[in-house]
Design a protein around this motif. Structure first.
Motif, PDB file in Angstrom:
ATOM      1  N   PRO A  47       6.227  -4.686   1.139  1.00  0.00           N
ATOM      2  CA  PRO A  47       4.899  -4.465   0.550  1.00  0.00           C
ATOM      3  C   PRO A  47       4.733  -3.054  -0.009  1.00  0.00           C
ATOM      4  CG  PRO A  47       4.773  -4.409   2.950  1.00  0.00           C
ATOM      5  CD  PRO A  47       6.169  -4.785   2.609  1.00  0.00           C
ATOM      6  N   THR A  48       4.019  -2.957  -1.121  1.00  0.00           N
ATOM      7  CA  THR A  48       3.667  -1.653  -1.680  1.00  0.00           C
ATOM      8  C   THR A  48       2.199  -1.340  -1.418  1.00  0.00           C
ATOM      9  OG1 THR A  48       5.306  -1.964  -3.422  1.00  0.00           O
ATOM     10  CG2 THR A  48       3.677  -0.250  -3.796  1.00  0.00           C
ATOM     11  N   ILE A  49       1.364  -2.400  -1.416  1.00  0.00           N
ATOM     12  CA  ILE A  49      -0.071  -2.203  -1.159  1.00  0.00           C
ATOM     13  C   ILE A  49      -0.548  -3.165  -0.074  1.00  0.00           C
ATOM     14  CG2 ILE A  49      -2.395  -2.358  -2.136  1.00  0.00           C
ATOM     15  CD1 ILE A  49      -1.354  -1.429  -4.767  1.00  0.00           C
ATOM     16  N   SER A  70       5.734   4.716   5.925  1.00  0.00           N
ATOM     17  CA  SER A  70       5.237   5.361   4.710  1.00  0.00           C
ATOM     18  C   SER A  70       5.687   4.700   3.411  1.00  0.00           C
ATOM     19  CB  SER A  70       5.697   6.818   4.694  1.00  0.00           C
ATOM     20  OG  SER A  70       7.102   6.843   4.489  1.00  0.00           O
ATOM     21  N   GLY A  71       6.381   3.597   3.469  1.00  0.00           N
ATOM     22  CA  GLY A  71       6.833   2.955   2.244  1.00  0.00           C
ATOM     23  C   GLY A  71       5.781   2.091   1.576  1.00  0.00           C
ATOM     24  N   CYS A  72       4.530   2.228   2.024  1.00  0.00           N
ATOM     25  CA  CYS A  72       3.465   1.337   1.558  1.00  0.00           C
ATOM     26  C   CYS A  72       2.172   2.135   1.482  1.00  0.00           C
ATOM     27  CB  CYS A  72       3.343   0.196   2.571  1.00  0.00           C
ATOM     28  SG  CYS A  72       2.204  -1.102   2.104  1.00  0.00           S
ATOM     29  N   ALA A  73       1.278   1.740   0.581  1.00  0.00           N
ATOM     30  CA  ALA A  73      -0.042   2.378   0.513  1.00  0.00           C
ATOM     31  C   ALA A  73      -1.035   1.489   1.262  1.00  0.00           C
ATOM     32  CB  ALA A  73      -0.479   2.550  -0.930  1.00  0.00           C
ATOM     33  N   PHE A  75      -4.983   0.638   2.226  1.00  0.00           N
ATOM     34  CA  PHE A  75      -6.380   0.818   1.837  1.00  0.00           C
ATOM     35  C   PHE A  75      -7.267   0.028   2.785  1.00  0.00           C
ATOM     36  CE2 PHE A  75      -5.670   2.992  -2.110  1.00  0.00           C
ATOM     37  CZ  PHE A  75      -4.420   2.542  -2.539  1.00  0.00           C
ATOM     38  N   ILE A 113      -6.435  -3.908  -9.688  1.00  0.00           N
ATOM     39  CA  ILE A 113      -5.375  -4.371  -8.799  1.00  0.00           C
ATOM     40  C   ILE A 113      -5.083  -5.852  -8.998  1.00  0.00           C
ATOM     41  CG2 ILE A 113      -5.533  -2.643  -6.981  1.00  0.00           C
ATOM     42  CD1 ILE A 113      -7.232  -4.851  -5.462  1.00  0.00           C
ATOM     43  N   GLU A 116      -1.777  -7.312  -7.358  1.00  0.00           N
ATOM     44  CA  GLU A 116      -1.055  -6.174  -6.799  1.00  0.00           C
ATOM     45  C   GLU A 116      -1.053  -6.107  -5.277  1.00  0.00           C
ATOM     46  OE1 GLU A 116       0.747  -4.421  -8.600  1.00  0.00           O
ATOM     47  OE2 GLU A 116      -0.188  -3.766 -10.455  1.00  0.00           O
TER      48      GLU A 116
END
Lengths: 218, 124
Positions: A47-49, A70-73, A75, A113, A116
């Motif tokens: 996952p990125t988001i 930390s490989g993902c953002a 929210f 998004i 996304e």
């Protein structure tokens, strides 16, 4: 080994905070347990988001973020500004970096998004309530009062799922029996999203379930 | 609020707003943090970032120096570019200030790092 979700430290949250913010309960812990069982799956989709709707104390997103790294953002959104602030403190307390926005569902993100979101987590206000029961000025009621069949808030999110989720994205939703999972599966199927129950637990009078949804190519 | 977050926020949910992007920023307090650099993650995020909006945001904050004006070719293998992207997206944070709808001028306050994008009933 790295697939365990540690329960975040919540000692910074006071009892007066909990007058305005949902205090983690059986539903929160069930969601954490369900996500823990899904960590290998989630890691495999890279996952990125990740986004959590209604993060409350921040316990779930913080636990997930700490585990995935930390490989993902990450929210978090919450309609309750007290909860938004507490989520931010919980992340900081647990040395996790996540971003918090005080808003209603994903409105402010929608046009940016499109397709996304890789992981979406939602423990919604699921308690069936009478419209008259909900005091719109009470932030804490917003966290549990779900209107007719407890579906008022989650029903607003379902049509957005095909717009916001990435092709391999996964949506985790916590419900209670009264929310009618068969109907939810039917609604999501009409958007070509397939659901299943991945974990369930009886907690007092509530029969809690975590549902997992994936897009099905037809 | 990091500039990464600002990059994906719009005021489109407001009545009468067509695009609502990018939001202007008037910052009263900005923090620069050190955040662990993950080049692979930044590479993936760059695909989703609206670079002109990032430049405008950096300009609003008076932090424009050093930000490349466009995404370079072969950025995935350009560590210098990735480090700069990382710095602007992940290390600059608006703590207090306002986000401004580019079409209506409506202000969305940022308090303790959190933007308040809630609209009133008559605004949606």
């Amino acid at each position: 080994m790295m697939d365990k979700i540690e329960t975040p430290d919540l000692s910074h949250i006071s009892s007066s905070d909990y007058e305005n913010v949902y205090e983690p309960a059986e539903d929160s812990f069930l969601m954490l347990d369900a996500l823990e069982s899904e960590i290998p799956y989630i890691k495999a989709i890279k996952p990125t988001i990740c986004l959590e709707i209604g993060s409350g104390s921040g316990i779930v997103l913080t636990g997930l973020a700490k585990c995935l790294g930390s490989g993902c953002a990450y929210f978090s959104v919450d309609i309750n500004s007290h909860a938004a602030q507490v989520t931010r403190k919980t992340a900081s307390r647990n040395c996790v970096s996540l971003e918090v926005v005080n808003c209603d569902l994903v409105g402010p993100f929608l046009s940016r998004i499109q397709n996304e979101i890789d992981v979406l987590v939602f423990n919604p206000p699921y308690v069936p309530t009478d419209e008259s029961e909900i005091d719109p000025k009470s932030p804490i009621a917003l966290s549990w009062a779900g209107g007719l069949r407890g579906r008022k808030v989650m029903d607003r999110l379902f049509p957005l799922i095909p717009q916001i989720m990435s092709p391999n994205g996964t949506f985790y939703l916590l419900i209670v029996k009264e929310n009618d999972e068969d109907d939810i599966f039917k609604v999501m199927k009409s958007y070509k999203w397939h659901g299943s129950v991945i974990m369930e637990r009886k907690a007092g009078r509530e029969y809690l379930k975590v549902l997992k949804f994936k897009h099905v190519q037809m | 609020m990091k500039l990464l977050t600002h990059n994906i926020l719009t005021s489109k949910c407001l009545k009468g707003v067509t695009v609502g992007y990018p939001l202007g920023i008037v910052a009263k307090e900005v923090k620069v943090n050190e955040v662990e650099f993950n080049p692979e993650f930044i590479s993936r995020m760059i695909q989703k970032v609206d670079w002109p909006a990032l430049c405008k945001a950096a300009e609003n904050l008076g932090h424009l120096d050093n930000l490349p004006p466009a995404v370079v070719d072969d950025y995935e293998n350009n560590e210098d570019f990735l480090k700069k992207a990382h710095h602007f997206l992940m290390e600059i944070e608006v703590i207090n200030g306002d986000l401004i709808c580019p079409e209506t001028g409506r202000k969305f306050p940022v308090t303790d790092g959190i933007p308040n994008m809630l609209a009133n009933e008559d605004e949606v």
